[in-house]
Scaffold this active site. Structure first.
Site, PDB file in Angstrom:
ATOM      1  N   HIS A 191       5.717   1.586  30.575  1.00  0.00           N
ATOM      2  CA  HIS A 191       5.599   0.797  31.810  1.00  0.00           C
ATOM      3  C   HIS A 191       4.356  -0.088  31.773  1.00  0.00           C
ATOM      4  CE1 HIS A 191       8.971   2.707  33.668  1.00  0.00           C
ATOM      5  NE2 HIS A 191       8.419   3.892  33.710  1.00  0.00           N
ATOM      6  N   ARG A 325      22.823 -14.920  33.513  1.00  0.00           N
ATOM      7  CA  ARG A 325      23.626 -13.802  33.029  1.00  0.00           C
ATOM      8  C   ARG A 325      24.310 -13.138  34.219  1.00  0.00           C
ATOM      9  NH1 ARG A 325      20.431  -9.063  30.189  1.00  0.00           N
ATOM     10  NH2 ARG A 325      19.906  -8.592  32.355  1.00  0.00           N
ATOM     11  N   GLU A 427      25.162  -8.777  21.657  1.00  0.00           N
ATOM     12  CA  GLU A 427      24.338  -7.570  21.769  1.00  0.00           C
ATOM     13  C   GLU A 427      24.944  -6.395  21.018  1.00  0.00           C
ATOM     14  OE1 GLU A 427      22.673  -7.307  26.114  1.00  0.00           O
ATOM     15  OE2 GLU A 427      24.739  -8.029  26.190  1.00  0.00           O
ATOM     16  N   ASP A 451      19.052  -4.983  22.652  1.00  0.00           N
ATOM     17  CA  ASP A 451      20.256  -4.156  22.553  1.00  0.00           C
ATOM     18  C   ASP A 451      20.898  -4.260  21.181  1.00  0.00           C
ATOM     19  OD1 ASP A 451      20.699  -2.537  24.773  1.00  0.00           O
ATOM     20  OD2 ASP A 451      21.429  -4.210  25.986  1.00  0.00           O
ATOM     21  N   CYS A 498      17.479 -14.374  23.430  1.00  0.00           N
ATOM     22  CA  CYS A 498      16.722 -14.048  24.644  1.00  0.00           C
ATOM     23  C   CYS A 498      16.123 -12.650  24.595  1.00  0.00           C
ATOM     24  CB  CYS A 498      17.603 -14.188  25.884  1.00  0.00           C
ATOM     25  SG  CYS A 498      19.054 -13.114  25.890  1.00  0.00           S
TER      26      CYS A 498
END
Length: 571
Positions: A191, A325, A427, A451, A498
């Site tokens: 995080h 997206r 992906e 991904d 991206c």
């Protein structure tokens, strides 16, 4: 004293010079009193009061973080509220109090067990240990009436050093006052790292226990690009860091040294990110994540609310392309009002386009209506729409048919609209293998390397135990990217990227050499990537890419990427 260097993991390609301020929030509890001296009723009431106050604080921090950092990052506080009210945790604390522990000690004992359990699980579940520490420390502070360290008002030029920084800690940092932060633990997906990139803060994590040897008040350089902390730097090091911090923002389009245009766009996760993208010189938006419109609410946004959000993005980049997206939920993106299944492995389950063509089809049609209307607005001429997690041609055809059906409905209603540029994200290995079949039916591909690496290498992103395996510099991942670009050749299909890989300026030459037309990234790295583009010659880059693609192992890829004297570089 001579300067010395501590190595870690740089999570932003930024440098900062400042003075060390150690942040040590942990305080040891005194030994508990004898069990017979503890009034369980009073302690249970104190625990309930602390939970109520903690939940109120979390909701306030969530709203502030959504405004300052982004909706996607702020969603971590939703998980904190869930943990705070988790029956396993609350029952554990209650049982410990009834066994004779004061509330503070009961919280410490219960949370310690869960922290250890999550740490042993590794991966994304392992990262939850920091969330639990965050909640534990909040409860202990409230129970002890302790003062919270205000990280938002540190002296200007502070460099924060800590064992770890929780989401609540990092969200407080003010980039106008803090020159950077460095932690003992952590990785690129923690995080703290995610917040650092969103806040454009120089940061190095995972330095190890050697960081404890750096004293308060010491002058340091946080070198995010060089993966290091320089302690007591000399003047040359400080001057170099200051020069790197003075980023030159290019507001216009950029070309390679031999005149090939490369679009350098921004990934945007909230409307608040638009200003940052403009300020950092983005050539449009390469990934507009629409999930933020659907989170932290009791019902989905209606068509008009979505339309206004898409138009706002278009107005911010009225000369440039905006790639939106469609809704990508499931996996690690739960939405409270949707009936999401409890799947054993959600990353391989019902997410992305699978939900849009299935249980969320009504939401999908509403989103398409808003997008087609936005494309038909005065500033909508460069709106592009892409589908997440496509794996089959059937999914592509079914989605395209839905676009046509919605367009027909709008036409019959007399509503102004246009069909936007249409593309898919690459992906999955399936999409990469079938890219030659997809290419004739789309206007563009956008490669999502986060991904793609996860699925190609069967290594969950965020799992530190397999982080080396899931690196996008693995030969198999590079070859999947190369195959995708090759499949688009000969078709009217441009190729963008991206994922996180696009924002690494050290890889810009490689990506140009592979034939990527557009690079989209967190706004923080846009100036560096644009600078790297201008220094790249495409013919040399193509030879360099071929040289890197020929590597058999990740270590060999890394060596070739760093080899300035390679045959490819000499061309």
């Amino acid at each position: 004293m001579a300067e010395r260097t501590l190595s870690g993991v740089g999570v932003t390609p930024l440098s900062g010079v400042g003075t060390v301020v150690w942040y040590r929030p942990d305080a040891d509890l005194a030994d508990p009193p004898a069990a017979e001296d503890v009034d369980a009723t009073t302690e249970l009431a104190r625990f309930d009061d602390a939970r109520t106050e903690a939940e109120a604080e979390l909701k306030t921090e969530r709203a502030r973080t959504a405004e300052r950092v982004g909706e996607e990052e702020a969603a971590v506080f939703d998980a904190h509220v869930q943990f705070l009210n988790d029956p396993q945790i609350t029952d554990g604390v209650t049982d410990a109090i009834e066994d004779g522990l004061p509330a503070e000690h009961a919280v410490e004992q219960t949370f310690s067990g869960f922290v250890e359990q999550f740490e042993n699980m590794g991966g994304r579940m392992g990262e939850r240990a920091d969330d639990l520490r965050d909640i534990r420390d909040r409860l202990l502070r409230l129970l002890s009436d302790g003062e919270r360290v205000d990280l938002s008002s540190l002296p200007k030029g502070s460099v924060v050093l800590a064992e770890r920084l929780t989401p609540s800690d990092t969200a407080q940092l003010d980039p106008t006052r803090v020159a950077g932060f460095v932690t003992v633990t952590g990785g690129r997906t923690s995080h703290a790292a995610i917040f650092a990139r969103s806040l454009a803060l120089p940061a190095v994590v995972g330095v190890g226990e050697g960081l404890q040897s750096v004293d308060d008040g010491t002058e340091v350089v946080v070198d995010g690009e060089g993966d290091r902390l320089v302690v007591e730097p000399d003047e040359e090091t400080k001057t170099a860091a200051a020069a790197e911090a003075d980023v030159h923002v290019r507001s216009g389009d950029v070309e390679t040294a031999d005149g090939v245009g490369i679009e350098v766009a921004a990934n945007v996760g909230t409307l608040a990110d638009l200003e940052s993208a403009v300020d950092r010189g983005a050539d449009g938006i390469g990934l507009f994540r629409t999930e933020f419109l659907f989170l932290d609410r009791e019902s989905p946004p209606d068509e008009d609310e979505q339309y206004e959000a898409y138009v706002e993005a278009l107005e911010s980049f009225y000369h440039d392309r905006v790639v939106v997206r469609t809704l990508d939920v499931g996996g690690d993106k739960p939405v409270p009002y949707l009936d999401l299944p409890d799947e054993e492995n959600p990353f391989l389950g019902e997410r992305g386009i699978r939900r849009s063509l299935g249980p969320d089809s009504a939401l999908f049609e509403t989103q398409i209506r808003a997008l087609l209307r936005a494309a038909g607005s005065a500033d909508g001429t460069r709106l592009s729409v892409m589908l997440p997690l496509v794996a089959t041609l059937d999914e592509l055809f079914d989605a395209r048919e839905t676009f046509v059906s919605v367009s027909d409905d709008l036409e019959s209603e007399g509503v102004a609209h246009e069909m936007p540029e249409f593309g898919i994200m690459i992906e999955t290995p399936a999409a990469a293998f079938m890219a030659d079949k997809f290419a004739p039916h789309v206007d563009f591909f956008s490669i999502g390397t986060n991904d793609l690496a996860q699925y190609v290498m069967a290594a969950e992103r965020g799992n530190e135990r397999v982080s080396d395996l899931g690196d996008y510099r693995q030969p198999a991942v590079l070859r999947a990217i190369d195959a995708t670009v090759s499949a688009a050749e000969g078709h009217d299909c441009w190729v963008g990227m991206c994922g996180e890989m696009a924002g690494d300026p050290a890889l810009t030459e490689l990506l140009v050499g592979l034939g990527i037309d557009e690079l989209s990234m967190s706004p923080v790295t846009i100036p560096q990537v644009k600078e790297a583009v201008t220094k790249t010659d495409t013919e040399s880059a193509e030879a360099f890419a071929a040289h890197v693609l020929d590597a058999d192992t990740k270590d060999e890829v890394v060596r070739r990427l760093a080899d300035d004297d390679s045959p490819a570089q000499e061309n």
